[in-house]
Design a protein around this motif. Structure first.
Motif, PDB file in Angstrom:
ATOM      1  N   ALA A  54     112.453 -18.298  80.894  1.00 40.32           N
ATOM      2  CA  ALA A  54     113.055 -17.045  81.393  1.00 40.32           C
ATOM      3  C   ALA A  54     114.559 -17.036  81.128  1.00 40.32           C
ATOM      4  O   ALA A  54     115.126 -16.019  80.748  1.00 40.32           O
ATOM      5  N   ARG A  55     115.178 -18.202  81.313  1.00 36.76           N
ATOM      6  CA  ARG A  55     116.631 -18.296  81.114  1.00 36.76           C
ATOM      7  C   ARG A  55     117.006 -18.175  79.633  1.00 36.76           C
ATOM      8  O   ARG A  55     117.990 -17.551  79.286  1.00 36.76           O
ATOM      9  N   SER A  56     116.197 -18.744  78.763  1.00 35.68           N
ATOM     10  CA  SER A  56     116.503 -18.699  77.315  1.00 35.68           C
ATOM     11  C   SER A  56     116.249 -17.305  76.720  1.00 35.68           C
ATOM     12  O   SER A  56     116.829 -16.970  75.700  1.00 35.68           O
ATOM     13  N   LYS A  57     115.374 -16.514  77.354  1.00 35.83           N
ATOM     14  CA  LYS A  57     115.116 -15.146  76.874  1.00 35.83           C
ATOM     15  C   LYS A  57     116.321 -14.252  77.075  1.00 35.83           C
ATOM     16  O   LYS A  57     116.668 -13.451  76.220  1.00 35.83           O
ATOM     17  N   SER A  58     116.971 -14.373  78.240  1.00 37.52           N
ATOM     18  CA  SER A  58     118.100 -13.480  78.543  1.00 37.52           C
ATOM     19  C   SER A  58     119.399 -13.951  77.918  1.00 37.52           C
ATOM     20  O   SER A  58     119.559 -14.975  77.425  1.00 37.52           O
TER      21      SER A  58
END
Length: 167
Positions: free
Chosen positions: A163-167
């Protein structure tokens, strides 16, 4: 002498059926902490790991020798006398002079060997030497021996990371 918590960690790993190298990981971790907190230094990450493995062997963990290492030294002497049939072999204690010389030499070494960068580089190079099949088998075994609670915690962490790497 290893710390009490290190010995307890190694014993817990043994109870859980982890491999000897995983059990020895507690000693390696302790050694890296020693370098980080400035107890002594190390010339490289490999040296810090080797010191930890040596402590693990002395504590009775059956860590196998490196594949390329021979049982005998080049001088022709025995690297380690075989254990007597009655109990364990008597270990001759290292002389004070030699022990303090080793400690002093380690204290003169740098602390960069325990940095995240150095350890990451060491792990990457060690993994590169192994085959894909070997790495895959290790990952499968890790998943098997992790336990349900730890496995779900790892899954949650992975989801957070994605989730963190997507944003």
């Amino acid at each position: 002498m290893p710390e009490k918590k290190t010995l307890e960690r190694a014993r817990r790993a043994k109870r859980e059926g982890k491999s000897p190298s995983t059990q020895a990981g507690a000693f390696v971790h302790e050694e890296i902490e020693h370098v980080r907190e400035g107890k002594h230094g190390a010339r490289s990450a490999q040296q810090a790991i080797a010191i930890g493995l040596s402590k693990a062997r002395k504590a009775g963990i059956a860590v196998p020798r490196k594949k390329g290492a021979s049982a005998k030294k080049k001088s022709g002497g025995k690297a380690r006398a075989p254990a007597k049939k009655s109990g364990t072999a008597a270990r001759k204690s290292t002389s004070r002079r030699r022990s303090s010389a080793t400690t002093k030499a380690l204290e003169r070494e740098g602390r960069a060997a325990a940095s995240h960068r150095a350890l990451s580089k060491q792990a990457t190079s060690a993994a590169r030497k192994r085959s894909a099949a070997s790495r895959s088998a290790a990952a499968k075994k890790a998943a098997r021996t992790k336990g349900s609670a730890a496995r779900s915690a790892a899954a949650r962490k992975a989801a957070r990371t994605r989730a963190r790497s997507k944003s």
